[in-house]
Design a protein around this motif. Structure first.
Motif, PDB file in Angstrom:
ATOM      1  N   ASP A 232      -3.587  -1.348  10.309  1.00  0.00           N
ATOM      2  CA  ASP A 232      -2.908  -1.306  11.598  1.00  0.00           C
ATOM      3  C   ASP A 232      -2.186  -2.609  11.961  1.00  0.00           C
ATOM      4  O   ASP A 232      -2.568  -3.321  12.875  1.00  0.00           O
ATOM      5  N   PRO A 233      -1.078  -2.918  11.253  1.00  0.00           N
ATOM      6  CA  PRO A 233      -0.338  -4.127  11.572  1.00  0.00           C
ATOM      7  C   PRO A 233       0.727  -3.917  12.641  1.00  0.00           C
ATOM      8  O   PRO A 233       1.512  -4.811  12.928  1.00  0.00           O
ATOM      9  N   ASN A 234       0.772  -2.697  13.213  1.00  0.00           N
ATOM     10  CA  ASN A 234       1.750  -2.381  14.249  1.00  0.00           C
ATOM     11  C   ASN A 234       3.188  -2.529  13.768  1.00  0.00           C
ATOM     12  O   ASN A 234       4.053  -3.048  14.475  1.00  0.00           O
ATOM     13  N   ILE A 235       3.431  -2.123  12.538  1.00  0.00           N
ATOM     14  CA  ILE A 235       4.801  -2.127  12.044  1.00  0.00           C
ATOM     15  C   ILE A 235       5.322  -0.700  12.023  1.00  0.00           C
ATOM     16  O   ILE A 235       4.559   0.256  12.066  1.00  0.00           O
TER      17      ILE A 235
ATOM     18  N   LEU B 248       0.822  -1.207   0.000  1.00  0.00           N
ATOM     19  CA  LEU B 248       0.000   0.000   0.000  1.00  0.00           C
ATOM     20  C   LEU B 248       0.857   1.259   0.000  1.00  0.00           C
ATOM     21  O   LEU B 248       0.599   2.211  -0.736  1.00  0.00           O
ATOM     22  N   LEU B 249       1.898   1.257   0.825  1.00  0.00           N
ATOM     23  CA  LEU B 249       2.764   2.432   0.929  1.00  0.00           C
ATOM     24  C   LEU B 249       3.558   2.663  -0.348  1.00  0.00           C
ATOM     25  O   LEU B 249       3.781   3.810  -0.759  1.00  0.00           O
ATOM     26  N   LYS B 250       3.976   1.589  -0.975  1.00  0.00           N
ATOM     27  CA  LYS B 250       4.710   1.714  -2.240  1.00  0.00           C
ATOM     28  C   LYS B 250       3.821   2.321  -3.316  1.00  0.00           C
ATOM     29  O   LYS B 250       4.250   3.206  -4.073  1.00  0.00           O
ATOM     30  N   GLU B 251       2.576   1.864  -3.377  1.00  0.00           N
ATOM     31  CA  GLU B 251       1.639   2.398  -4.361  1.00  0.00           C
ATOM     32  C   GLU B 251       1.286   3.858  -4.041  1.00  0.00           C
ATOM     33  O   GLU B 251       1.151   4.691  -4.947  1.00  0.00           O
ATOM     34  N   ALA B 252       1.159   4.174  -2.766  1.00  0.00           N
ATOM     35  CA  ALA B 252       0.872   5.557  -2.364  1.00  0.00           C
ATOM     36  C   ALA B 252       2.001   6.488  -2.797  1.00  0.00           C
ATOM     37  O   ALA B 252       1.762   7.597  -3.284  1.00  0.00           O
TER      38      ALA B 252
ATOM     39  N   ASP C  80       6.073   5.487   9.264  1.00  0.00           N
ATOM     40  CA  ASP C  80       5.510   6.789   9.616  1.00  0.00           C
ATOM     41  C   ASP C  80       4.314   7.083   8.710  1.00  0.00           C
ATOM     42  O   ASP C  80       4.299   8.068   7.977  1.00  0.00           O
ATOM     43  N   ILE C  81       3.313   6.216   8.770  1.00  0.00           N
ATOM     44  CA  ILE C  81       2.170   6.342   7.863  1.00  0.00           C
ATOM     45  C   ILE C  81       1.417   7.649   8.109  1.00  0.00           C
ATOM     46  O   ILE C  81       1.087   8.379   7.173  1.00  0.00           O
ATOM     47  N   ALA C  82       1.149   7.943   9.362  1.00  0.00           N
ATOM     48  CA  ALA C  82       0.369   9.139   9.690  1.00  0.00           C
ATOM     49  C   ALA C  82       1.082  10.413   9.241  1.00  0.00           C
ATOM     50  O   ALA C  82       0.453  11.335   8.704  1.00  0.00           O
ATOM     51  N   GLU C  83       2.388  10.478   9.444  1.00  0.00           N
ATOM     52  CA  GLU C  83       3.146  11.670   9.034  1.00  0.00           C
ATOM     53  C   GLU C  83       3.185  11.801   7.521  1.00  0.00           C
ATOM     54  O   GLU C  83       3.096  12.904   6.982  1.00  0.00           O
ATOM     55  N   ASN C  84       3.352  10.680   6.814  1.00  0.00           N
ATOM     56  CA  ASN C  84       3.344  10.739   5.358  1.00  0.00           C
ATOM     57  C   ASN C  84       1.993  11.209   4.844  1.00  0.00           C
ATOM     58  O   ASN C  84       1.910  12.019   3.918  1.00  0.00           O
ATOM     59  N   LYS C  85       0.936  10.712   5.452  1.00  0.00           N
ATOM     60  CA  LYS C  85      -0.406  11.155   5.067  1.00  0.00           C
ATOM     61  C   LYS C  85      -0.564  12.651   5.315  1.00  0.00           C
ATOM     62  O   LYS C  85      -1.096  13.380   4.469  1.00  0.00           O
ATOM     63  N   ALA C  86      -0.101  13.124   6.458  1.00  0.00           N
ATOM     64  CA  ALA C  86      -0.203  14.549   6.785  1.00  0.00           C
ATOM     65  C   ALA C  86       0.563  15.401   5.782  1.00  0.00           C
ATOM     66  O   ALA C  86       0.122  16.496   5.406  1.00  0.00           O
TER      67      ALA C  86
ATOM     68  N   ASN D 171      13.035  15.143   5.330  1.00  0.00           N
ATOM     69  CA  ASN D 171      13.350  14.574   4.019  1.00  0.00           C
ATOM     70  C   ASN D 171      13.029  13.092   3.902  1.00  0.00           C
ATOM     71  O   ASN D 171      13.260  12.472   2.861  1.00  0.00           O
ATOM     72  N   LYS D 172      12.495  12.498   4.960  1.00  0.00           N
ATOM     73  CA  LYS D 172      12.102  11.096   4.909  1.00  0.00           C
ATOM     74  C   LYS D 172      10.640  10.933   4.476  1.00  0.00           C
ATOM     75  O   LYS D 172      10.193   9.814   4.222  1.00  0.00           O
ATOM     76  N   LEU D 173       9.924  12.043   4.404  1.00  0.00           N
ATOM     77  CA  LEU D 173       8.507  11.977   4.056  1.00  0.00           C
ATOM     78  C   LEU D 173       8.302  12.057   2.550  1.00  0.00           C
ATOM     79  O   LEU D 173       9.062  12.713   1.828  1.00  0.00           O
ATOM     80  N   VAL D 174       7.232  11.440   2.090  1.00  0.00           N
ATOM     81  CA  VAL D 174       7.008  11.274   0.659  1.00  0.00           C
ATOM     82  C   VAL D 174       6.794  12.607  -0.073  1.00  0.00           C
ATOM     83  O   VAL D 174       7.147  12.747  -1.241  1.00  0.00           O
ATOM     84  N   ALA D 175       6.210  13.599   0.605  1.00  0.00           N
ATOM     85  CA  ALA D 175       5.906  14.879  -0.054  1.00  0.00           C
ATOM     86  C   ALA D 175       6.989  15.929   0.174  1.00  0.00           C
ATOM     87  O   ALA D 175       6.815  17.083  -0.229  1.00  0.00           O
ATOM     88  N   HIS D 176       8.074  15.545   0.821  1.00  0.00           N
ATOM     89  CA  HIS D 176       9.127  16.509   1.169  1.00  0.00           C
ATOM     90  C   HIS D 176       9.625  17.291  -0.044  1.00  0.00           C
ATOM     91  O   HIS D 176       9.683  18.529  -0.023  1.00  0.00           O
ATOM     92  N   GLU D 177       9.970  16.589  -1.103  1.00  0.00           N
ATOM     93  CA  GLU D 177      10.555  17.248  -2.274  1.00  0.00           C
ATOM     94  C   GLU D 177       9.571  18.204  -2.933  1.00  0.00           C
ATOM     95  O   GLU D 177       9.921  19.346  -3.263  1.00  0.00           O
TER      96      GLU D 177
END
Length: 319
Positions: free
Chosen positions: A76-79, A49-53, A82-88, A121-127
């Motif tokens: 919520d697999p408890n892994i 899911l994260l890769k596709e996002a 930083d899903i919430a931060e990437n979404k934000a 810089n670890k977040l998907v929308a950083h750039e």
């Protein structure tokens, strides 16, 4: 007799050793092993899911990306992701893009200047956030040296501009919610696909409006002197609609008059023409005309929504 007793004793011992073929694994151990397998499967699914996002963010399909992040959070697999931060960060990017369309660079500067989501810089929308921030600074600097935009038109001559485009975007979001549908915006900066055909670049050259091939030009700004057919907005539920029930709406200004066309093909090929018909939705027509006139639009109720748009097949029979 002793031999018989000895034979029976050996048989009993053998049966006891075999345990009757039953699984003697401790139930707690078995449950733990099953739990580990489930967690590993969950982790694999969430990573997909994260890769596709991330891919959707790169292609600027932010609505789809947010839906994928919501799926990952719900699973919520408890892994450790930083899903919430990437979404934000993606939600912030969408907000910034709306401000860019409205030309509100000062607010972009204020929002992004010290924003932790932009700096991480670890977040998907950083750039993308960083690029938007730098462009806002450059635009503000330009306005300081050249307050009067050379391309600006007197307000009374403008039929369409960035502010009206932003109003249309909000109207379509509200209208989609009312109709229990979800429409994504299509533009030269926000590409999309409709049955495999790239939008808008591969479509504009083969548009048929009410059976007549029409030259369509994408324009961000339309004046009262602009002639021809100007495409000022495009929205599709191709990514979110049911199979064979996908819509593509074109919001146009033809010689100063607002027009909305829709296609709802059941299939399409790269070389096929696209036939559009005028929408039957009075709610859409009223909303677009109100926005074009510079007035505030009121969202209609679902009962005032669109009637069923006619479904057609690929329109290869057109001349």
């Amino acid at each position: 007799m002793k031999k018989i007793y000895l034979s029976m004793a050996l048989t009993v011992l053998l049966l006891a050793g075999c345990g009757g073929g039953k699984d003697t694994t401790d139930p707690l151990t078995k449950t733990s092993q099953q739990s580990v397998k489930v967690e590993r499967a969950d982790e694999k699914y969430v990573r997909q899911l994260l890769k596709e996002a991330q891919k959707q963010v790169a292609e600027n399909n932010l609505t789809r990306a947010l839906a994928l992040y919501n799926q990952a959070l719900a699973h919520d697999p408890n892994i450790k992701h930083d899903i919430a931060e990437n979404k934000a960060s993606v939600e912030l990017l969408r907000q910034v893009e709306q401000l860019e369309k409205a030309g509100n660079y000062q607010q972009i500067k204020e929002i992004l200047a010290g924003n932790k989501l932009r700096k991480n810089n670890k977040l998907v929308a950083h750039e993308k956030l960083t690029v938007s921030y730098q462009q806002a600074l450059e635009q503000l600097k330009k306005e300081e040296h050249d307050p009067a935009d050379q391309a600006a038109q007197p307000a009374e001559n403008l039929l369409w501009n960035a502010q009206k485009s932003l109003a249309l975007s909000q109207f379509m979001a509200d209208w989609g919610t009312t109709m229990h549908q979800q429409y994504n915006e299509i533009s030269p900066d926000k590409n999309g696909h409709f049955y495999g055909v790239a939008l808008p670049q591969d479509l504009l050259a083969k548009v048929y409006l009410d059976g007549e091939k029409t030259e369509v030009v994408w324009r961000n700004q339309v004046t009262r002197k602009t002639r021809g057919t100007s495409l000022v907005g495009a929205y599709s539920d191709a990514e979110t609609g049911m199979p064979h029930q996908k819509h593509l709406y074109f919001f146009m200004i033809q010689n100063g008059e607002p027009k909305i066309y829709v296609t709802r093909l059941s299939k399409a090929k790269m070389n096929d023409p696209f036939e559009f018909k005028k929408t039957k939705s009075q709610a859409l027509k009223n909303g677009f005309e109100t926005i074009l006139n510079g007035q505030s639009v009121t969202m209609p109720s679902a009962s005032q929504g669109t009637p069923a748009e006619t479904t057609t097949t690929s329109s290869t029979a057109l001349p």
